[in-house]
Write a protein that holds these residues in place. Structure first.
Motif, PDB file in Angstrom:
ATOM      1  N   TYR A 209      29.032  47.064  35.593  1.00  0.00           N
ATOM      2  CA  TYR A 209      30.418  46.662  35.412  1.00  0.00           C
ATOM      3  C   TYR A 209      30.651  46.470  33.922  1.00  0.00           C
ATOM      4  N   LYS A 210      31.881  46.644  33.501  1.00  0.00           N
ATOM      5  CA  LYS A 210      32.209  46.522  32.079  1.00  0.00           C
ATOM      6  C   LYS A 210      32.900  45.196  31.820  1.00  0.00           C
TER       7      LYS A 210
ATOM      8  N   GLN B 181      22.927  34.159  44.351  1.00  0.00           N
ATOM      9  CA  GLN B 181      23.426  35.527  44.457  1.00  0.00           C
ATOM     10  C   GLN B 181      24.824  35.564  45.064  1.00  0.00           C
ATOM     11  N   ALA B 182      25.061  34.745  46.090  1.00  0.00           N
ATOM     12  CA  ALA B 182      26.369  34.704  46.740  1.00  0.00           C
ATOM     13  C   ALA B 182      27.436  34.195  45.770  1.00  0.00           C
TER      14      ALA B 182
ATOM     15  N   ASN C  59      35.021  35.492  51.676  1.00  0.00           N
ATOM     16  CA  ASN C  59      34.680  34.811  50.438  1.00  0.00           C
ATOM     17  C   ASN C  59      34.877  33.311  50.598  1.00  0.00           C
ATOM     18  N   ILE C  60      33.826  32.611  51.026  1.00  0.00           N
ATOM     19  CA  ILE C  60      33.885  31.157  51.209  1.00  0.00           C
ATOM     20  C   ILE C  60      33.217  30.426  50.040  1.00  0.00           C
TER      21      ILE C  60
ATOM     22  N   ARG D 152      32.035  35.217  42.064  1.00  0.00           N
ATOM     23  CA  ARG D 152      32.627  35.128  40.723  1.00  0.00           C
ATOM     24  C   ARG D 152      33.062  36.492  40.193  1.00  0.00           C
ATOM     25  N   ASN D 153      32.319  37.539  40.538  1.00  0.00           N
ATOM     26  CA  ASN D 153      32.614  38.876  40.031  1.00  0.00           C
ATOM     27  C   ASN D 153      33.491  39.687  40.970  1.00  0.00           C
ATOM     28  N   SER D 154      34.122  39.038  41.928  1.00  0.00           N
ATOM     29  CA  SER D 154      35.069  39.661  42.859  1.00  0.00           C
ATOM     30  C   SER D 154      34.472  40.835  43.627  1.00  0.00           C
ATOM     31  N   ALA D 155      33.212  40.726  44.019  1.00  0.00           N
ATOM     32  CA  ALA D 155      32.565  41.783  44.782  1.00  0.00           C
ATOM     33  C   ALA D 155      32.707  41.556  46.289  1.00  0.00           C
TER      34      ALA D 155
END
Length: 109
Positions: A3-4, A91-92, A106-107, A97-100
């Motif tokens: 990702y950039k 990891q979760a 997304n809890i 945080r990175n909107s993946a």
């Protein structure tokens, strides 16, 4: 998954496993433990599936409620699935945080 960063032109690489969409893998949140290595998982496509922990993961990886997992639905019974991978809390949070993660599961906000 590279990702950039918007601030600079550096390219960062993540070391987190993501679901392989070609194989039909999905993100999921464990809702309920049913016993006997079976669980109820809310998947990113909106379905709640009965998932099982395969034998090679059964003793090595402990899964609890509200864990983020990767599931692979069965081809012949789509209401059932196998657990492929369990994310750690770190990891979760990183994926959140990175909107993946999809908004539905997304809890970790």
């Amino acid at each position: 998954m590279p990702y950039k960063n918007n601030d600079d032109n550096e390219e960062n690489f993540t070391r987190v496993i993501v679901p392989n969409k070609r194989k039909g893998e999905l993100y999921g949140i464990v809702e309920k433990l049913s016993g006997g290595s079976h669980l109820s998982v809310m998947c990113e496509d909106g379905y709640t599936r009965t998932a099982r922990i395969p034998g090679k993961m059964k003793k090595r990886m402990w899964i609890r409620e509200n864990d983020l997992v990767i599931v692979k639905p069965w081809q012949f019974q789509t209401e059932k699935a196998d657990i492929v991978y369990r994310y750690t809390q770190t990891q979760a949070n990183y994926l959140s945080r990175n909107s993946a993660l999809p908004e539905l599961i997304n809890i970790f906000k």
